[in-house]
Every structure is written in structure tokens, then in C-alpha cells.
Design an enzyme around this catalytic site. Structure first.
Site, mmCIF file in Angstrom:
data_model
loop_
_atom_site.group_PDB
_atom_site.id
_atom_site.type_symbol
_atom_site.label_atom_id
_atom_site.label_comp_id
_atom_site.label_asym_id
_atom_site.label_seq_id
_atom_site.Cartn_x
_atom_site.Cartn_y
_atom_site.Cartn_z
ATOM 1 C CG HIS A 63 -1.683 -1.224 1.443
ATOM 2 N ND1 HIS A 63 -2.615 -1.675 0.537
ATOM 3 C CD2 HIS A 63 -1.656 -2.155 2.440
ATOM 4 C CE1 HIS A 63 -3.137 -2.811 0.979
ATOM 5 N NE2 HIS A 63 -2.582 -3.127 2.108
ATOM 6 C CG HIS A 109 3.087 5.290 6.218
ATOM 7 N ND1 HIS A 109 2.772 5.169 7.571
ATOM 8 C CD2 HIS A 109 2.009 5.895 5.654
ATOM 9 C CE1 HIS A 109 1.574 5.658 7.781
ATOM 10 N NE2 HIS A 109 1.089 6.117 6.646
ATOM 11 C CG HIS A 111 -0.484 8.278 2.378
ATOM 12 N ND1 HIS A 111 -1.318 7.174 2.317
ATOM 13 C CD2 HIS A 111 -0.099 8.383 3.688
ATOM 14 C CE1 HIS A 111 -1.439 6.647 3.531
ATOM 15 N NE2 HIS A 111 -0.705 7.349 4.379
ATOM 16 C CD GLU A 121 -3.770 9.249 3.411
ATOM 17 O OE1 GLU A 121 -3.473 9.077 4.613
ATOM 18 O OE2 GLU A 121 -4.389 8.399 2.745
ATOM 19 C CG HIS A 134 0.717 9.847 7.517
ATOM 20 N ND1 HIS A 134 -0.272 9.193 6.811
ATOM 21 C CD2 HIS A 134 0.426 11.168 7.412
ATOM 22 C CE1 HIS A 134 -1.122 10.074 6.316
ATOM 23 N NE2 HIS A 134 -0.714 11.285 6.674
ATOM 24 C CB THR A 213 -5.796 7.675 6.170
ATOM 25 O OG1 THR A 213 -4.490 7.112 5.899
ATOM 26 C CG2 THR A 213 -5.677 8.905 7.042
ATOM 27 C CB THR A 214 -5.167 2.328 5.256
ATOM 28 O OG1 THR A 214 -4.537 1.855 6.461
ATOM 29 C CG2 THR A 214 -4.250 3.303 4.549
HETATM 30 N N1 F2B Z 1 -2.141 6.305 7.144
HETATM 31 S S1 F2B Z 1 -2.164 6.233 8.767
HETATM 32 O O1 F2B Z 1 -1.034 6.937 9.332
HETATM 33 O O2 F2B Z 1 -3.473 6.668 9.230
HETATM 34 C C1 F2B Z 1 -1.999 4.545 9.256
HETATM 35 C C2 F2B Z 1 -1.052 4.202 10.230
HETATM 36 C C3 F2B Z 1 -0.911 2.865 10.615
HETATM 37 C C4 F2B Z 1 -1.718 1.872 10.043
HETATM 38 C C5 F2B Z 1 -1.541 0.440 10.495
HETATM 39 O O3 F2B Z 1 -0.737 0.165 11.357
HETATM 40 N N2 F2B Z 1 -2.307 -0.523 9.924
HETATM 41 C C6 F2B Z 1 -2.172 -1.930 10.352
HETATM 42 C C7 F2B Z 1 -2.854 -2.168 11.680
HETATM 43 C C8 F2B Z 1 -4.074 -1.624 11.969
HETATM 44 C C9 F2B Z 1 -4.692 -1.876 13.216
HETATM 45 C C10 F2B Z 1 -4.091 -2.644 14.164
HETATM 46 C C11 F2B Z 1 -2.856 -3.148 13.877
HETATM 47 F F1 F2B Z 1 -2.248 -3.864 14.796
HETATM 48 C C12 F2B Z 1 -2.235 -2.915 12.642
HETATM 49 F F2 F2B Z 1 -1.027 -3.374 12.414
HETATM 50 C C13 F2B Z 1 -2.658 2.223 9.068
HETATM 51 C C14 F2B Z 1 -2.802 3.574 8.674
HETATM 52 ZN ZN ZN Z 2 -0.560 7.230 6.371
#
Ligand code: F2B
Ligand code: ZN
Length: 275
Positions: A63, A109, A111, A121, A134, A213-214
Site C-alpha cells: 500500500h 510511511h 502517501h 491525504e 506520516h 486513513t486505511t
Molecule cells: N495512514 S495512517 O497513518 O493513518 C496509518 C497508520 C498505521 C496503520 C496500520 O498500522 N495498519 C495496520 C494495523 C491496523 C490496526 C491494528 C494493527 F495492529 C495494525 F497493524 C494504518 C494507517
Molecule cells: Zn498514512
């Protein structure tokens, strides 16, 4: 197109089917209208403390790509069977700002868009930036990131806009690692990277209560969006756009436009740390 993604068949407009939180009361990102933000003199300055020893690696997760930090204390992460490592004395932590307590950096990471007119975003007065960074932190009052991600005060993400300009030397080490993680699931070692070097000169910020946001779009994020962008050059942007969403052996699909558009504010207040 089984899992969620950013294509027409599995992109942000389809996520509500599997993740009903997509239509929740505190979804992210949002459009920030500076004139409608409320200056809050009680907001503290952000404090970011970095320990150079705890960068872990860099991963293409299909992603985006993320730089992971050691954020757990269990022995498996620090001890090898033969040679014990020194226990990590402290972590990369975020304190101050709108949050109380100590939040630990887990990963950062980005976007970005397929061209310079889109990719961020959060937006400012409806303006999209070409890229957004982020830095993802979790509240150490909870035992782990996964637990914290389920709590309304569990996570804090610092968002930084990137705008097209001069090449940013601070991104170079990250960019140089991208050749090794071109396809989904690839990861490589990445050591001693100070994420503070990615921050702009000013730590002025807007803050509001939001979500990941995902998917799973969990409503557990205190967002801290910095006012001042950092720069990225067109050539450096091209490097981001050379990554693939797809894994080895799959029909290649360039990793671009991996951003969710702004979501309804639903009455939330956006506070500013500056006048
Ligand atoms: N774009 S952002 O900064 O908003 C964002 C930050 C982290 C994650 C994430 O860790 N997802 C996996 C996830 C999700 C929930 C619980 C988890 F343990 C896990 F690894 C997703 C989006
Ligand atoms: Zn993000």
C-alpha cells in the site's frame, strides 16, 4: 482485487463494504481550513526524542513503504540465541503537543500521487500536496500497538506535507533503499535513521481527533499535522512512483495515488498551536 487498495475496484469508495467505520464520526483525513481552526494557547510544544539505535527495516507493504522502528520490549526482539544485545534504554518518543503521556514511534510511511497535483491525504483550503509523510506513534499506557490501535487515545500520527522544490538530502537514504523493495512484501535492513531529520524547521501544528486513513480505519488517532511543508524534488518523487503495489510475478502496477480523500468533519474542532 481481493484485498483493499487504491484501484477503482478496491479503492476508498469501496472500503465501507468491509469496514463500516469508513462512515464513522471521526474519520481521516480531513480538509484543514486554517481560518476555521481555533488557536488554543493551552497546546504544548511537540517534543520528539530519538534514539538512533532503533531503526529496524524498510518494507513495501503493498500500500506504501514504511520504515519500522523497534518499539517492543520483549526479549525476542533484542536477544539473539548466541549474542545478547544491549537492552534498548529508550525509544523514539513523542510527548507534549495535544497528547498526554508518552507515545512511541512504530513506523513512518508516505502517501503520494501519480502527478504533482495530488497525493496528500490532508488538504489545506482544498489544496492537495504531491506527498504526505506520516509518523505513527502509540500510547505506551497500552501494552502494544495493536492494543493501542483499538483505543480512542491509543495512537498519535504526525503528518508532514511535502511540496515540490529542491531535492531534499534528508530523504536520500530512504530513496536509496527503494530499489531493494520494489515489489509488495519485500523488505531490507535500514539502520540508524533519525526521523527527526525529516521534520521542518517549525513544529507549529493543527490537531484534531481522527482515524487511521486505511482499513481498518480505527478511530484511535490524535492527528498532529504540521503547518510547514518539507521539500521533495521531481526526481525524488519519480523514485517513489517507481515502486509497485504488486508482488513479484504479478502484472506490475505502479504504486501511485495511494491516498484517501478528505472525509466529513462531522462537527469536529480543529485546533491550532499557533496564531
Ligand atoms: N495512514 S495512517 O497513518 O493513518 C496509518 C497508520 C498505521 C496503520 C496500520 O498500522 N495498519 C495496520 C494495523 C491496523 C490496526 C491494528 C494493527 F495492529 C495494525 F497493524 C494504518 C494507517
Ligand atoms: Zn498514512
Amino acid at each position: 482485487s481481493h484485498g483493499w487498495g487504491y484501484e477503482p475496484t478496491n479503492g476508498p469508495d469501496t472500503w465501507a463494504a468491509d469496514f463500516p467505520l469508513a462512515n464513522g464520526p471521526r474519520q481521516s483525513p480531513i480538509n484543514i481550513i486554517p481560518k476555521e481552526a481555533h488557536y488554543d494557547p493551552s497546546l504544548k510544544a511537540l517534543k520528539i526524542r530519538y534514539d538512533p539505535s532503533n531503526t529496524k527495516g524498510i518494507l513495501n507493504n503493498g500500500h506504501s513503504f514504511q520504515v519500522d522502528f523497534v518499539d517492543d520490549t520483549d526479549s525476542s526482539s533484542q536477544q539473539t540465541s548466541t549474542v545478547p544485545h544491549p537492552v534498548i534504554l529508550y525509544y523514539t518518543t513523542l510527548t507534549g503537543g495535544p497528547i498526554s503521556g508518552v507515545y512511541r514511534l512504530k513506523q513512518f510511511h508516505f502517501h503520494w500521487g501519480g502527478s504533482d497535483n495530488r497525493g496528500s491525504e490532508h488538504t489545506l483550503n482544498g489544496i492537495k500536496f504531491p506527498c504526505e509523510l506520516h509518523l505513527v506513534h502509540w500510547n505506551t499506557k497500552y501494552p502494544s500497538f495493536g492494543e493501542a490501535a483499538e483505543k480512542p487515545d491509543g495512537l498519535a500520527v504526525v503528518g508532514v506535507f511535502l511540496k515540490i522544490g529542491a531535492a531534499n538530502p534528508r530523504l536520500q537514504k530512504v530513496l536509496d533503499a527503494l530499489d531493494a523493495i520494489k515489489t509488495k512484501g519485500k523488505q531490507t535492513t535500514f539502520a540508524n535513521f533519525d526521523p527527526k531529520t525529516l521534520l521542518p524547521g517549525s513544529l507549529d501544528y493543527w490537531t484534531y481527533e481522527g482515524s487511521l486513513t486505511t482499513p481498518p480505519l480505527l478511530e484511535s488517532v490524535t492527528w498532529i499535522v504540521l503547518k510547514e511543508p518539507i521539500s521533495i524534488s521531481p526526481a525524488q518523487m519519480a523514485k517513489f512512483r517507481s515502486l509497485l503495489f504488486t508482488g513479484d510475478g504479478e502484472a506490475p502496477c505502479y504504486m501511485v495515488d495511494n491516498y484517501r480523500p478528505p472525509q466529513p468533519l462531522k462537527g469536529r474542532l480543529v485546533r491550532a498551536s499557533f496564531k
